[in-house]
Design an enzyme around this catalytic site. Sequence first.
Site, PDB file in Angstrom:
ATOM      1  N   ASP A  66       1.359   6.787  29.963  1.00  0.00           N
ATOM      2  CA  ASP A  66       0.228   7.260  30.771  1.00  0.00           C
ATOM      3  C   ASP A  66      -0.313   6.195  31.722  1.00  0.00           C
ATOM      4  O   ASP A  66      -1.508   6.164  32.007  1.00  0.00           O
ATOM      5  CB  ASP A  66      -0.923   7.775  29.875  1.00  0.00           C
ATOM      6  CG  ASP A  66      -0.440   8.817  28.902  1.00  0.00           C
ATOM      7  OD1 ASP A  66       0.319   9.692  29.330  1.00  0.00           O
ATOM      8  OD2 ASP A  66      -0.798   8.740  27.718  1.00  0.00           O
ATOM      9  N   ARG A  90      -4.855  16.083  24.815  1.00  0.00           N
ATOM     10  CA  ARG A  90      -5.582  15.281  23.816  1.00  0.00           C
ATOM     11  C   ARG A  90      -6.340  14.131  24.482  1.00  0.00           C
ATOM     12  O   ARG A  90      -5.873  13.567  25.471  1.00  0.00           O
ATOM     13  CB  ARG A  90      -4.602  14.664  22.812  1.00  0.00           C
ATOM     14  CG  ARG A  90      -3.977  15.671  21.887  1.00  0.00           C
ATOM     15  CD  ARG A  90      -3.023  15.018  20.913  1.00  0.00           C
ATOM     16  NE  ARG A  90      -1.835  14.496  21.576  1.00  0.00           N
ATOM     17  CZ  ARG A  90      -0.902  13.781  20.970  1.00  0.00           C
ATOM     18  NH1 ARG A  90      -1.033  13.469  19.695  1.00  0.00           N
ATOM     19  NH2 ARG A  90       0.169  13.364  21.610  1.00  0.00           N
ATOM     20  N   GLN A 116       7.033   7.596  29.074  1.00  0.00           N
ATOM     21  CA  GLN A 116       6.308   6.913  27.990  1.00  0.00           C
ATOM     22  C   GLN A 116       6.104   5.439  28.368  1.00  0.00           C
ATOM     23  O   GLN A 116       5.982   5.130  29.545  1.00  0.00           O
ATOM     24  CB  GLN A 116       7.040   7.051  26.638  1.00  0.00           C
ATOM     25  CG  GLN A 116       7.013   8.447  26.054  1.00  0.00           C
ATOM     26  CD  GLN A 116       8.058   9.373  26.661  1.00  0.00           C
ATOM     27  OE1 GLN A 116       9.211   9.024  26.735  1.00  0.00           O
ATOM     28  NE2 GLN A 116       7.651  10.554  27.083  1.00  0.00           N
ATOM     29  N   GLY A 162       4.191  13.463  30.928  1.00  0.00           N
ATOM     30  CA  GLY A 162       3.343  14.286  31.790  1.00  0.00           C
ATOM     31  C   GLY A 162       3.046  13.468  33.025  1.00  0.00           C
ATOM     32  O   GLY A 162       2.213  12.580  32.992  1.00  0.00           O
ATOM     33  N   HIS A 163       3.768  13.700  34.088  1.00  0.00           N
ATOM     34  CA  HIS A 163       3.622  12.888  35.295  1.00  0.00           C
ATOM     35  C   HIS A 163       2.827  13.663  36.351  1.00  0.00           C
ATOM     36  O   HIS A 163       3.285  14.661  36.882  1.00  0.00           O
ATOM     37  CB  HIS A 163       5.013  12.465  35.806  1.00  0.00           C
ATOM     38  CG  HIS A 163       5.703  11.516  34.861  1.00  0.00           C
ATOM     39  ND1 HIS A 163       6.999  11.112  35.004  1.00  0.00           N
ATOM     40  CD2 HIS A 163       5.242  10.878  33.750  1.00  0.00           C
ATOM     41  CE1 HIS A 163       7.299  10.264  34.028  1.00  0.00           C
ATOM     42  NE2 HIS A 163       6.254  10.126  33.250  1.00  0.00           N
ATOM     43  N   LYS A 206       2.626   6.545  36.218  1.00  0.00           N
ATOM     44  CA  LYS A 206       3.939   6.306  36.829  1.00  0.00           C
ATOM     45  C   LYS A 206       4.249   7.239  37.983  1.00  0.00           C
ATOM     46  O   LYS A 206       4.846   6.837  38.975  1.00  0.00           O
ATOM     47  CB  LYS A 206       5.045   6.439  35.768  1.00  0.00           C
ATOM     48  CG  LYS A 206       5.077   5.284  34.800  1.00  0.00           C
ATOM     49  CD  LYS A 206       6.157   5.444  33.772  1.00  0.00           C
ATOM     50  CE  LYS A 206       5.837   6.380  32.655  1.00  0.00           C
ATOM     51  NZ  LYS A 206       4.778   5.982  31.727  1.00  0.00           N
ATOM     52  N   LEU A 212      -7.398   0.453  38.889  1.00  0.00           N
ATOM     53  CA  LEU A 212      -8.358  -0.655  38.957  1.00  0.00           C
ATOM     54  C   LEU A 212      -9.743  -0.114  39.308  1.00  0.00           C
ATOM     55  O   LEU A 212     -10.766  -0.637  38.858  1.00  0.00           O
ATOM     56  CB  LEU A 212      -7.892  -1.657  40.027  1.00  0.00           C
ATOM     57  CG  LEU A 212      -8.656  -2.969  40.100  1.00  0.00           C
ATOM     58  CD1 LEU A 212      -8.524  -3.762  38.802  1.00  0.00           C
ATOM     59  CD2 LEU A 212      -8.177  -3.823  41.274  1.00  0.00           C
TER      60      LEU A 212
HETATM   61  P1  IMP Z   1       6.826  12.224  20.648  1.00  0.00           P
HETATM   62  O1  IMP Z   1       7.417  11.482  21.797  1.00  0.00           O
HETATM   63  O2  IMP Z   1       6.345  13.600  21.014  1.00  0.00           O
HETATM   64  O3  IMP Z   1       7.716  12.230  19.455  1.00  0.00           O
HETATM   65  O4  IMP Z   1       5.501  11.435  20.193  1.00  0.00           O
HETATM   66  C1  IMP Z   1       5.563  10.135  19.597  1.00  0.00           C
HETATM   67  C2  IMP Z   1       4.414   9.268  20.076  1.00  0.00           C
HETATM   68  O5  IMP Z   1       4.577   8.979  21.452  1.00  0.00           O
HETATM   69  C3  IMP Z   1       3.033   9.927  19.957  1.00  0.00           C
HETATM   70  O6  IMP Z   1       2.075   8.924  19.656  1.00  0.00           O
HETATM   71  C4  IMP Z   1       2.773  10.480  21.357  1.00  0.00           C
HETATM   72  O7  IMP Z   1       1.402  10.605  21.637  1.00  0.00           O
HETATM   73  C5  IMP Z   1       3.417   9.381  22.191  1.00  0.00           C
HETATM   74  N1  IMP Z   1       3.877   9.871  23.498  1.00  0.00           N
HETATM   75  C6  IMP Z   1       4.962  10.598  23.776  1.00  0.00           C
HETATM   76  N2  IMP Z   1       5.064  10.836  25.086  1.00  0.00           N
HETATM   77  C7  IMP Z   1       4.040  10.217  25.665  1.00  0.00           C
HETATM   78  C8  IMP Z   1       3.616  10.064  27.025  1.00  0.00           C
HETATM   79  O8  IMP Z   1       4.248  10.533  27.976  1.00  0.00           O
HETATM   80  N3  IMP Z   1       2.487   9.354  27.217  1.00  0.00           N
HETATM   81  C9  IMP Z   1       1.797   8.772  26.197  1.00  0.00           C
HETATM   82  N4  IMP Z   1       2.152   8.882  24.923  1.00  0.00           N
HETATM   83  C10 IMP Z   1       3.263   9.598  24.653  1.00  0.00           C
END
Ligand code: IMP
Length: 429
Positions: free
Chosen positions: A16, A309, A226, A43-44, A19, A338
């Site tokens: 997050d 969330r 991620q 989620g971009h 990007k 910033l």
């Molecule tokens: P998963 O990738 O759905 O298996 O989630 C594993 C962990 O990665 C969790 O803590 C999610 O909140 C976090 N996570 C997965 N994708 C993202 C993202 O795009 N941004 C922030 N956190 C992410």
Amino acid sequence: MKNRNSIALVGVQWGDEGKAKIIDHLAEEADVVCRFQGGNNAGHTIVVKSEKTVLHLIPSGILHSQTKNLIGNGVVFDMEVFLKEQKSLKDKGIDVGPSRLLVSDIVHCIFPFHRLLDLAREKHKTKIGTTGRGIGPAYGDKAMRLGVRIGEFARVDKVRKRLQANYEEKALQLKELGDHSLEPFDALFDQSYQNYLAIKDHLVDSSRFLFDAFRDKKKILFEGAQGSLLDIDYGTYPFVTSSNTLAGFATCGTGVGPSKVEYVLGLTKAYTTRVGSGPFPTECLEGSDKEAGEWMAKVGNEFGSTTGRARRCGWLDLVALKRAVQLNGCHSLALSKLDVLSGMKEVKLATGYQLDDKSTSDFPSLYLEEAKPLYESFEGWGDLQGIRSESELPASAKKYIARIEDFTETKVSMISTGPERDQMILRSL
Ligand code: IMP
């Protein structure tokens, strides 16, 4: 991208980092934009003239008409999500046809049972706080040699057998976890096959496609998803995602060799956020820090674009950032949001941890939850909205950025000062 044949853009925190905006900016000069890991857990969000587009699976270059956009083999691919996202872009008048939207023929598919299993495990087993999109179970099947790659649907009888074996195993596991909602196999297979038929013209050999693109001197952008601290090896295991999020994986996840990634750009927010469970030393939980955290959440609109969330918020952690810079081999850093800190009287940077009764500036590979941050304090700055040049930056903001560069031994090459495409200070890449 002017001087570069290829760039990998990776988040160097817990995801997050913003990007999509940077990718969107770099994509202006790119010929190909590729995703190499993760799936629709990403989620971009891109904002153009106040119109927001959120992409979960399709590369963020799609909004630039000259680009080709590739989903590499390292991604886990939900066909239903792809078709929905493709339709919503098409409805906005964007060309999402097979000539510019390509999918690796060996990408591993996420099936409905992966999603159900992800949710059921979260309910009954370790609470990682996943996005519930089936990412972990799909990568798990890939490693267990049970996964189905999308191109396998070209041989219906063969793929039916392999998928059925996997389905039966998953049906048992789901029952054990108290979930009885899995649809019958025939319905699942028929739907998957229909989805494949709708996607098959987009399938390519990702490696060959990129080899040709490099040979033809095209400019290639690798789009990470991620963040580095969610990497399955070097992240805060087990509170991580199921893929390698580091720049090194841009190669395996698309089918090119390491020498093809010419430049690594790491993206960090001016503060830190994290969604889901797991250690987060600089999280703002108490006293005046608590207010600062609430400020970041509110002003930064820190709510997940995939799951909605609330994100946990905290100060920028230079110990963690330096580690991520080293893990990715970053050539420079881009700094986002910033402007969110504008108006705060005091801002802080963590430059050490107290751990095992000692202070350290090294990021530990284990037991991060025991680390207590040690801070340096900085004077805040006023409004930055609309600032597009270095000379307009307040001295206190310059000092803050200089400390980031000094601590990480890495220059900051881009500074984002607002959500719009052009709210950015560009130094040289
Ligand atoms: P998963 O990738 O759905 O298996 O989630 C594993 C962990 O990665 C969790 O803590 C999610 O909140 C976090 N996570 C997965 N994708 C993202 C993202 O795009 N941004 C922030 N956190 C992410």
